[in-house]
Design an enzyme around this catalytic site. Structure first.
Site, PDB file in Angstrom:
ATOM      1  N   GLY A 143      49.251  63.250   2.329  1.00  0.00           N
ATOM      2  CA  GLY A 143      50.070  63.933   3.333  1.00  0.00           C
ATOM      3  C   GLY A 143      50.148  63.160   4.648  1.00  0.00           C
ATOM      4  O   GLY A 143      49.202  62.458   5.023  1.00  0.00           O
ATOM      5  N   ARG A 184      51.395  60.607  -3.526  1.00  0.00           N
ATOM      6  CA  ARG A 184      50.137  61.206  -3.971  1.00  0.00           C
ATOM      7  C   ARG A 184      49.651  60.673  -5.327  1.00  0.00           C
ATOM      8  O   ARG A 184      48.763  61.257  -5.945  1.00  0.00           O
ATOM      9  CB  ARG A 184      50.271  62.722  -4.035  1.00  0.00           C
ATOM     10  CG  ARG A 184      50.375  63.389  -2.666  1.00  0.00           C
ATOM     11  CD  ARG A 184      50.102  64.863  -2.744  1.00  0.00           C
ATOM     12  NE  ARG A 184      50.231  65.527  -1.450  1.00  0.00           N
ATOM     13  CZ  ARG A 184      49.278  65.587  -0.533  1.00  0.00           C
ATOM     14  NH1 ARG A 184      48.104  65.006  -0.759  1.00  0.00           N
ATOM     15  NH2 ARG A 184      49.476  66.209   0.607  1.00  0.00           N
ATOM     16  N   ASP A 221      40.179  62.094  -1.349  1.00  0.00           N
ATOM     17  CA  ASP A 221      40.537  61.639  -2.698  1.00  0.00           C
ATOM     18  C   ASP A 221      40.985  60.178  -2.689  1.00  0.00           C
ATOM     19  O   ASP A 221      40.600  59.386  -3.544  1.00  0.00           O
ATOM     20  CB  ASP A 221      41.697  62.483  -3.254  1.00  0.00           C
ATOM     21  CG  ASP A 221      41.185  63.774  -3.867  1.00  0.00           C
ATOM     22  OD1 ASP A 221      39.955  63.894  -4.046  1.00  0.00           O
ATOM     23  OD2 ASP A 221      42.013  64.670  -4.126  1.00  0.00           O
ATOM     24  N   LYS A 249      42.001  59.602   7.030  1.00  0.00           N
ATOM     25  CA  LYS A 249      43.221  60.300   7.449  1.00  0.00           C
ATOM     26  C   LYS A 249      43.271  61.695   6.859  1.00  0.00           C
ATOM     27  O   LYS A 249      42.900  61.885   5.714  1.00  0.00           O
ATOM     28  CB  LYS A 249      44.427  59.481   6.972  1.00  0.00           C
ATOM     29  CG  LYS A 249      45.741  60.182   7.066  1.00  0.00           C
ATOM     30  CD  LYS A 249      46.494  60.291   5.731  1.00  0.00           C
ATOM     31  CE  LYS A 249      45.912  61.285   4.793  1.00  0.00           C
ATOM     32  NZ  LYS A 249      46.793  61.689   3.683  1.00  0.00           N
ATOM     33  N   THR A 250      43.686  62.659   7.553  1.00  0.00           N
ATOM     34  CA  THR A 250      44.180  63.957   7.062  1.00  0.00           C
ATOM     35  C   THR A 250      44.204  64.973   8.208  1.00  0.00           C
ATOM     36  O   THR A 250      43.231  65.082   8.964  1.00  0.00           O
ATOM     37  CB  THR A 250      43.386  64.555   5.886  1.00  0.00           C
ATOM     38  OG1 THR A 250      43.958  65.837   5.574  1.00  0.00           O
ATOM     39  CG2 THR A 250      41.906  64.752   6.148  1.00  0.00           C
ATOM     40  N   ASP A 284      44.033  67.981   7.735  1.00  0.00           N
ATOM     41  CA  ASP A 284      43.170  69.097   7.340  1.00  0.00           C
ATOM     42  C   ASP A 284      41.764  69.014   7.946  1.00  0.00           C
ATOM     43  O   ASP A 284      41.045  70.005   7.971  1.00  0.00           O
ATOM     44  CB  ASP A 284      43.043  69.154   5.813  1.00  0.00           C
ATOM     45  CG  ASP A 284      44.329  69.618   5.160  1.00  0.00           C
ATOM     46  OD1 ASP A 284      45.311  69.852   5.881  1.00  0.00           O
ATOM     47  OD2 ASP A 284      44.346  69.747   3.923  1.00  0.00           O
TER      48      ASP A 284
HETATM   49  P1  FBP Z   1      46.245  65.299   2.794  1.00  0.00           P
HETATM   50  O1  FBP Z   1      44.939  65.928   2.416  1.00  0.00           O
HETATM   51  O2  FBP Z   1      46.772  64.367   1.797  1.00  0.00           O
HETATM   52  O3  FBP Z   1      46.144  64.657   4.149  1.00  0.00           O
HETATM   53  O4  FBP Z   1      47.358  66.442   2.932  1.00  0.00           O
HETATM   54  C1  FBP Z   1      47.044  67.669   3.465  1.00  0.00           C
HETATM   55  C2  FBP Z   1      48.224  68.602   3.569  1.00  0.00           C
HETATM   56  O5  FBP Z   1      48.899  68.417   4.780  1.00  0.00           O
HETATM   57  C3  FBP Z   1      47.735  70.039   3.378  1.00  0.00           C
HETATM   58  O6  FBP Z   1      47.386  70.658   4.555  1.00  0.00           O
HETATM   59  C4  FBP Z   1      48.855  70.685   2.617  1.00  0.00           C
HETATM   60  O7  FBP Z   1      48.362  71.691   1.780  1.00  0.00           O
HETATM   61  C5  FBP Z   1      49.405  69.571   1.800  1.00  0.00           C
HETATM   62  O8  FBP Z   1      49.169  68.390   2.526  1.00  0.00           O
HETATM   63  C6  FBP Z   1      50.865  69.705   1.501  1.00  0.00           C
HETATM   64  O9  FBP Z   1      51.257  68.631   0.708  1.00  0.00           O
HETATM   65  P2  FBP Z   1      52.723  68.210   0.353  1.00  0.00           P
HETATM   66  O10 FBP Z   1      53.166  67.263   1.400  1.00  0.00           O
HETATM   67  O11 FBP Z   1      52.556  67.502  -0.933  1.00  0.00           O
HETATM   68  O12 FBP Z   1      53.578  69.424   0.323  1.00  0.00           O
END
Ligand code: FBP
Length: 558
Positions: free
Chosen positions: A81, A145, A176, A202-203, A205
């Site tokens: 993300g 992803r 991951d 990175k994230t 979250d």
């Molecule tokens: P990452 O863990 O890859 O940084 O992504 C987190 C996130 O932003 C979550 O908060 C959310 O549930 C998810 O990505 C949404 O993913 P997508 O972009 O595939 O809809």
């Protein structure tokens, strides 16, 4: 090209740097700690990571490092993300490479890890980098992803890296993706290749952190963006005094985002998934908790308020978790039969009797739109799409029903009108705050120093983040030090441990100590928009989570 005034101004922002990386990153020298052990399962991990286990923590010091003037050819991947600060990691990496040696080159793999597997990349020149400095998004090369999982994917990753003559691959990702990076580093060495692999945390979250990594980049900007929006809604609620706002926030596995936003805005209710799970709250207990605030506030003639809901909370409510698991089994076993039924009522009548009695009852008791989402929206593998469930609407509807019952019984005299919101994508590509711009850039520079010094199997790290940037401590943390073994898809796998909200930690305790008051009294805070220019107390403050977890104090890092 037409660009906004802020974008133009942000191009000129020069990230502040830790002392050890200031002036000339290529002059940073490495200080090695003692060989590091993994977080758990040492013997198993040592056997899996024969070449990368037991490396020391590295810290950089200002000095001279003649080893790192050689020309380098590096590939970079954005994984998962979007998170504000990603472009700055790439800019920091690029600037470090070019300062080390003007002949060094940087390639960006397109669309995430699949770019490495499928050999799709482009050269990132200074002209390209300059268009993305201090901007949000991952659009410079795109993200994805895909995981590097199969033997064929590992082999083609090595093939691509060799074909491009790379010295190193940098993976910018979450837990991951960095687990993947750890496996790739080991795989390259096992195959006799000296191509190095470095990760960066990175994230949005905020769940990639541990004793060695204080924060992931992107969290700061995302929570500040959401908190601005929540504050604006709170002020609207306090002005109109007629709506309860149910706001779902991103963060599927961990509730760090919701918790930080609660600390920044002081809403009436904030659910924390980890607490819901620890206390084994049922859906009806969660609804009761929300109704308790609505009722008490109505007694004070305040028929308005704000509820924050972490995206993943339904997966933490035991009975919902069970229902989702049972539905997934039914969908797998009866996919064709279910697909043949177009009407929701027919699908419900088909599925409900096949569920256990409690799950069947729960499915029938859910608001229709939620039952529909559970039954009809399926992911490409045919599973319930948990991220699509409109939890804010589920809780809004259920609270509305409960309050209507209580009204009939004379136990509630207020009026309840609710609106639902979901804040997620709004925060992932905002212009990085000064914190994330500085942090991302420093992580990129650190990745360069690690590569140039011949290291592999490290996550680039910058610590002491609550101190002024000049005192940040840059270096590298061995991937394996953050790993343990976990059960994934039926077998034990080495993974970087995901950091969930610690119910004994200072951020949760600070929230828990105040929430009873917020539930009743209007205690809203209005943080306002992220400020990029102005006094440091307005522009450069770290998050409350970071400050509470790492209170400023003299610390030893090596
Ligand atoms: P990452 O863990 O890859 O940084 O992504 C987190 C996130 O932003 C979550 O908060 C959310 O549930 C998810 O990505 C949404 O993913 P997508 O972009 O595939 O809809």
């Amino acid at each position: 090209m037409h660009i906004s005034a802020l974008q133009k101004a942000r191009y000129d922002y020069i990230p502040k740097l830790p002392e050890s990386l200031a002036q000339d990153a290529a002059a940073a020298s490495l200080v090695f700690g003692a060989p590091a052990q993994s977080a758990a399962d040492q013997a198993e991990l040592k056997a899996i990571f024969k070449h990368t286990y037991g490396k020391p923590v590295i810290t950089f010091e200002k000095g001279s490092n003649l080893q790192i003037r050689r020309p380098l050819n590096v590939g970079v991947i954005l994984s998962g993300g979007q998170a504000p600060g990603g472009h700055n990691v790439i800019a920091g990496l690029y600037d470090g490479l070019k300062k080390g040696n003007a002949d060094s080159k940087l390639r960006g793999f397109l669309g995430g890890p699949s770019g490495l597997i499928e050999n799709a990349s482009k050269e990132l020149t200074g002209a390209v980098i300059d268009l993305y400095r201090n901007t949000g998004g991952f659009d410079i090369i795109g993200s994805g992803r895909t995981k590097i999982e199969t033997a064929a994917q590992f082999a083609s990753s090595l093939e691509t890296a060799k074909a491009l003559g790379l010295n190193a691959v940098v993976i910018i990702g979450g837990d991951d993706s960095n687990t993947n990076a750890a496996l790739l580093a080991e795989y390259f060495l096992e195959r006799g290749s000296d191509i190095q692999v470095i990760g960066t945390p990175k994230t949005i979250d905020g769940d990639l952190k541990n004793t060695h990594i204080e924060a992931s980049f992107g969290f700061d900007t995302a929570v500040k963006t959401y908190s601005e929006l929540i504050g604006n809604i709170q002020r609207d609620a306090n002005s109109a005094k007629k709506y309860w706002h149910f706001i779902k926030l991103m963060g599927r596995a961990a509730s760090h985002i919701a918790l930080e936003c609660a600390l920044q805005t002081q809403p009436n209710v904030c659910l924390i998934s980890e607490e819901v799970e620890a206390k084994q709250w049922s859906l009806s207990q969660v609804v009761d908790l929300i109704c308790a605030s609505v009722i008490k506030r109505a007694d004070n003639k305040e028929n308005f308020g704000v509820v924050l809901i972490p995206e993943g909370v339904v997966e933490f409510i035991p009975e919902m978790k069970r229902l989702i698991a049972e539905l997934n089994d039914i969908m797998a076993a009866h996919e064709n039969a279910l697909d043949g039924l177009d009407a929701f009522a027919d699908q419900l009548e088909f599925a409900a009797p096949k569920l256990s009695a409690p799950s069947g009852g729960l499915l029938r008791s859910l608001p229709q739109r939620i039952a529909k989402e559970l039954l009809m929206d399926r992911d490409p593998h045919g599973n319930v799409q948990v991220s699509m469930i409109e939890t804010e609407k589920l809780l809004m509807d259920m609270a509305g029903r409960r309050l209507a019952e209580l009204k009939e019984q004379g136990m509630y005299r207020g009026s309840f009108s609710a609106l639902g919101h979901f804040f997620g994508y709004e925060g992932r590509c905002a212009f990085p705050s000064n914190f994330d711009a500085d942090y991302g850039y420093a992580l990129g520079l650190s990745a360069f120093v690690l590569i140039a010094s011949g290291q592999s199997g490290y996550l680039s790290s910058v610590r002491n983040l609550v101190a002024p940037v000049s005192q940040w401590v840059a270096g590298g943390i061995p991937f394996t030090m953050m790993m343990n073994m976990e059960q994934r898809h039926g077998s034990r796998k080495p993974v970087i441990r995901k950091a969930l909200v610690d119910l004994d930690g200072a951020p949760f305790r600070t929230f828990a100590a105040q929430r009873d008051e917020w539930a009743v009294k209007t205690s809203f805070l209005y943080p306002g928009a992220i400020q990029y220019y102005g006094p440091p107390e307005v522009c450069d403050q770290p998050t409350k989570t970071l400050t509470l977890e790492h209170p400023p104090q003299p610390r030893k890092f090596f």
